[in-house]
Enzyme design. Sequence first.
Site, PDB file in Angstrom:
ATOM      1  N   ASN A  32      -3.352  -1.261  -2.430  1.00  0.00           N
ATOM      2  CA  ASN A  32      -3.419  -2.604  -1.827  1.00  0.00           C
ATOM      3  C   ASN A  32      -4.831  -2.957  -1.405  1.00  0.00           C
ATOM      4  OD1 ASN A  32      -0.704  -2.588  -2.197  1.00  0.00           O
ATOM      5  ND2 ASN A  32      -0.145  -2.777  -0.045  1.00  0.00           N
ATOM      6  N   ILE A  33      -5.131  -4.255  -1.476  1.00  0.00           N
ATOM      7  CA  ILE A  33      -6.483  -4.714  -1.153  1.00  0.00           C
ATOM      8  C   ILE A  33      -6.892  -4.275   0.249  1.00  0.00           C
ATOM      9  CG2 ILE A  33      -5.802  -6.995  -0.272  1.00  0.00           C
ATOM     10  CD1 ILE A  33      -8.227  -8.061  -2.004  1.00  0.00           C
ATOM     11  N   LYS A  34      -5.915  -4.231   1.148  1.00  0.00           N
ATOM     12  CA  LYS A  34      -6.186  -3.839   2.539  1.00  0.00           C
ATOM     13  C   LYS A  34      -6.821  -2.451   2.633  1.00  0.00           C
ATOM     14  CE  LYS A  34      -3.559  -3.210   6.771  1.00  0.00           C
ATOM     15  NZ  LYS A  34      -2.189  -3.001   7.225  1.00  0.00           N
ATOM     16  N   GLY A  35      -6.385  -1.547   1.780  1.00  0.00           N
ATOM     17  CA  GLY A  35      -7.037  -0.247   1.674  1.00  0.00           C
ATOM     18  C   GLY A  35      -6.699   0.752   2.754  1.00  0.00           C
ATOM     19  N   GLU A  39     -11.884   1.530   3.714  1.00  0.00           N
ATOM     20  CA  GLU A  39     -12.215   1.203   2.319  1.00  0.00           C
ATOM     21  C   GLU A  39     -11.182   0.245   1.748  1.00  0.00           C
ATOM     22  OE1 GLU A  39     -12.349   4.708  -0.026  1.00  0.00           O
ATOM     23  OE2 GLU A  39     -14.044   5.576   1.052  1.00  0.00           O
TER      24      GLU A  39
END
Length: 167
Positions: A32-35, A39
């Site tokens: 997921n973009i959230k990481g 990161e």
Amino acid sequence: MSIKKSLRRPLVVVGACIGTDAHTVGIDAILNIKGFAGEKGLEYYSEIQVVNLGAQVLVPDLVEKARAAHADAVLVSQVVTQRDAHIHNTTTMSAAFREAYPSGKVPLLVVGGPRFDESATDELGVDRIFGRGTTPSEVASYLVHAMSSRAPQRASKRQPKVKEVKP
Ligand code: B12
């Protein structure tokens, strides 16, 4: 070497928790973009296209979706280790991919979870195992490196012992 230069298209990654495993936090941390750990996840990279199939994905469905998406890499999470479910599910998954794809065309098979032995790639029939505390950039680096150095004989070197999965 960048993905754009070596592939001339986005690198397609298909991810899932397989078997009865519903622990999605780990694979989501990577994808997921959230990481995770400060990161961004793989979705953040413009050169990577992520298809996250979520939890409790059956192996035949994973193979079918990976083929439909033209996956370069398949990322599987296994957190539950009771009765060695992570071992059985992973060997079943890797065998199914070898059966479904022509020799040399199998996507990179990557598995992760907190209780894997990261040195057991040959036994499990996968290209790489990631353990506890893995960060998205470690996975991205591995994928770029592995994709740019894929050897034609890669898919045929792995022959794990397959056992039936008990759901
Ligand atoms: C949250 C949680 C749940 C949530 C999951 C919610 C969700 N959407 O994920 C819920 C409540 C649903 C749940 C249910 C159950 N759980 Co639970 N759960 C946990 C808990 C507390 C945290 C797991 C977690 O999110 N960790 C955080 C993530 C970020 O860490 P991670 O998974 O290790 O992932 C990292 C790495 O391993 C790696 N990684 C992981 N996957 C992948 C994949 C790839 C490709 C890569 C590259 C890297 C990678 O990268 C991640 C980031 O570093 C743990 C205990 C614990 N403290 O660990 C128990 C735990 C995992 N659960 C456990 C159990 C037993 C269950 C249940 C069977 C309980 C029950 N009797 O119903 C059910 C099973 C449900 C199912 N069908 O799977 C046991 C597993 C025991 C075992 N070893 O088999 C644990 C260890 C608790 C315990 N001490 O007993 N659980």
